[in-house]
Every structure is written in C-alpha cells, then in structure tokens.
Design an enzyme around this catalytic site. Structure first.
Site, mmCIF file in Angstrom:
data_model
loop_
_atom_site.group_PDB
_atom_site.id
_atom_site.type_symbol
_atom_site.label_atom_id
_atom_site.label_comp_id
_atom_site.label_asym_id
_atom_site.label_seq_id
_atom_site.Cartn_x
_atom_site.Cartn_y
_atom_site.Cartn_z
ATOM 1 N N ASP A 1 0.878 -1.162 0.000
ATOM 2 C CA ASP A 1 0.000 0.000 0.000
ATOM 3 C C ASP A 1 0.927 1.226 0.000
ATOM 4 O O ASP A 1 2.121 1.105 0.296
ATOM 5 C CB ASP A 1 -0.863 -0.041 1.269
ATOM 6 C CG ASP A 1 -1.678 1.212 1.446
ATOM 7 O OD1 ASP A 1 -2.315 1.647 0.476
ATOM 8 O OD2 ASP A 1 -1.662 1.781 2.566
ATOM 9 N N ASP B 1 -0.061 5.056 0.998
ATOM 10 C CA ASP B 1 -0.254 6.039 2.074
ATOM 11 C C ASP B 1 -0.195 5.374 3.447
ATOM 12 O O ASP B 1 -0.990 4.487 3.743
ATOM 13 C CB ASP B 1 -1.624 6.726 1.925
ATOM 14 C CG ASP B 1 -1.733 7.517 0.628
ATOM 15 O OD1 ASP B 1 -0.843 8.322 0.353
ATOM 16 O OD2 ASP B 1 -2.726 7.321 -0.103
ATOM 17 N N ALA C 1 -5.249 2.805 -3.143
ATOM 18 C CA ALA C 1 -6.530 3.402 -3.538
ATOM 19 C C ALA C 1 -6.324 4.803 -4.113
ATOM 20 O O ALA C 1 -7.240 5.386 -4.690
ATOM 21 C CB ALA C 1 -7.433 3.497 -2.318
HETATM 22 C C1 BG6 Z 1 -5.626 5.804 0.300
HETATM 23 C C2 BG6 Z 1 -5.658 6.632 1.564
HETATM 24 O O1 BG6 Z 1 -4.349 5.277 0.112
HETATM 25 O O2 BG6 Z 1 -5.971 6.584 -0.830
HETATM 26 C C3 BG6 Z 1 -7.019 7.296 1.714
HETATM 27 O O3 BG6 Z 1 -5.416 5.799 2.675
HETATM 28 C C4 BG6 Z 1 -7.338 8.100 0.467
HETATM 29 O O4 BG6 Z 1 -6.982 8.127 2.848
HETATM 30 C C5 BG6 Z 1 -7.263 7.193 -0.764
HETATM 31 O O5 BG6 Z 1 -8.633 8.647 0.551
HETATM 32 C C6 BG6 Z 1 -7.507 7.948 -2.059
HETATM 33 O O6 BG6 Z 1 -6.438 8.821 -2.270
HETATM 34 P P1 BG6 Z 1 -6.398 10.022 -3.290
HETATM 35 O O7 BG6 Z 1 -4.963 10.457 -3.288
HETATM 36 O O8 BG6 Z 1 -6.829 9.469 -4.629
HETATM 37 O O9 BG6 Z 1 -7.352 11.050 -2.788
HETATM 38 MG MG MG Z 2 -2.671 3.190 3.601
#
Ligand code: BG6
Ligand code: MG
Length: 232
Positions: A9, A11, A115
């Site tokens: 993953d 973030d 994600a």
């Molecule tokens: C995930 C994060 O990795 O990505 C979430 O943990 C976040 O908090 C999601 O909402 C979507 O990310 P982004 O950068 O497309 O807004």
């Molecule tokens: Mg994460």
C-alpha cells in the site's frame, strides 16, 4: 528460490501521507460543519476519495448535490496536494527503501496496491517509482478496499497466484481486502487497530530479514482462524 509477490500500500506504508489526508479531510469537513476524530479517521484510511467523503457526510448527517460533492472532493485534493508538493525523500517511512532493496536483491516481484489516484506522482516525488514492477492505483479499480480488486489486479499483473502474494497495509480496510484476496496480510501500525492481519509490525524497522526470508520461502504462512473464540 521461490518467487513471491510483495504488494505495498502507499499512504501510511511507504510514505507518511496518511497525516496529510487526515489534515485535508478534517479541514474540509469543518467547512460543512462536520467534526470527526482520529479514531473515526481510521475508517477513512485505505478507502477511496469518493467513499471517504460519503462517510464524512454520513457522520454529520449531511447530504450534498452531485456538483457540490465533486467540488468538495476537488478542494480536499488540492489541499492534500499542497502538502504533497513539499514532500521530500525523508518522508519515506523508516526502512521502507531497505526492505524494497532487500526484496529486489532476492529477485522478488514488487507491486503497489493503492486506492490513491495520486500514487504515481507521489512515488516519483520521493524517487521510488523505479522499484515497482507493477502499479495498481485508484485509477485502475472500480471497487474500493475492503474489496480485494486492487490486490487481485496486482497479482494478475505480476503473473502470480493470490496465495503467493503478501500485502503490506496500514488500514483496516486494506487488511480485510488482502485477507479476502487470500493473500498474507501484514499490518503496519498498531495491534489493536490491525488485529485482523496475519502479522503486525509497528513499522519496517521491526521486520527482520529472517522474517522476509520466511515469507519468500513459504515458511511464514497465512494464519487462519486465529481470531475465532477458543471454544469454536
Ligand atoms: C488511500 C488513503 O491510500 O488513498 C485514503 O489511505 C485516500 O486516505 C485514498 O482517501 C484515495 O487517495 P487520493 O490520493 O486518490 O485522494
Ligand atoms: Mg494506507
């Protein structure tokens, strides 16, 4: 030597961006009169941008028009990206680069399973993009974690079976997604939050090379039924 797929993953696992997501959502939520706690924020980790805003609105018992919903998502992302723009290599979490390099040296397959729709620019920013054989991110999936789609696409692109893949995750939704995909789930964070994971480490500094070698050789396996009550 056996080849396994290691799916990371982004973030909160590779980079310390989970705090920026929290800051940006919290600031945005305040503008519509919704307040949420750090405990509630755990439920936003790993889930898509759309799903996050839906959850925040539900917490505050609010509804928005489609246009307003889109506008707020964009505002949150702009705020989030303002933090990302200032990121440096020092925001790579401890021993992540060392772990990636160890796995690469051992000829293992490495993928990103995130994600986030900002994954590629973030990896470029911290100079880690070339470590990944495959990138699966928020632009490639239609179902948010805890759905296993992101990891199953990753395994498929790595040409490995799901049971030969190992997922590193800091979110409850991500650990559940890895478990549903029948992959070994490794939680990065706190025991009480990530208890559904097969293995849990505070961070990569706690993960020994012997442990990683055990994953590669297959000595370390998925821990089934460990959370069932004893008399079950
Ligand atoms: C995930 C994060 O990795 O990505 C979430 O943990 C976040 O908090 C999601 O909402 C979507 O990310 P982004 O950068 O497309 O807004
Ligand atoms: Mg994460």
């Amino acid at each position: 030597m056996s080849k396994k797929g290691f799916i990371f993953d982004l973030d909160g696992v590779i980079v310390d961006t989970a705090k920026y997501h929290f800051l940006a959502w919290q600031r945005l939520a305040k503008t519509i009169g919704v307040d949420f706690s750090e405990v509630q924020n755990e439920q936003l980790k790993g889930v898509s941008r759309v799903r996050s805003l839906e959850k925040i609105l539900a917490w505050g018992d609010k509804t928005l028009s489609k246009t307003e919903f889109e506008r707020l998502m964009n505002l949150k992302n702009e705020d989030y990206l303002s933090h990302v723009n200032d990121m440096e290599d020092s925001e790579i979490l401890p021993d992540v680069t060392k772990t990636l390099d160890f796995l690469i040296e051992k000829n293992q397959a490495i993928a990103l399973g995130s994600a986030s729709k900002n994954a590629t620019p973030i990896l470029e920013k911290v100079h880690l993009l070339d470590k990944f054989e495959v990138i699966v991110d928020g632009n490639d999936v239609s179902k948010a974690k805890p759905d296993p789609e992101v990891f199953l696409i990753g395994a498929n692109l790595l040409k490995l079976k799901p049971e030969d893949c190992i997922v590193f995750e800091d979110s409850v939704a991500g650990v559940q997604a890895a478990n549903t995909a029948n992959m070994i789930s490794i939680g990065i964070g706190e025991n009480d939050v990530l208890h559904e994971a097969d293995y849990i480490f505070k961070d990569f500094t706690e993960m020994s090379q012997e442990f990683l070698e055990g994953l590669i050789s297959g000595d370390k396996t998925k821990q089934v039924k460990k959370n069932l009550p004893i008399n079950n």
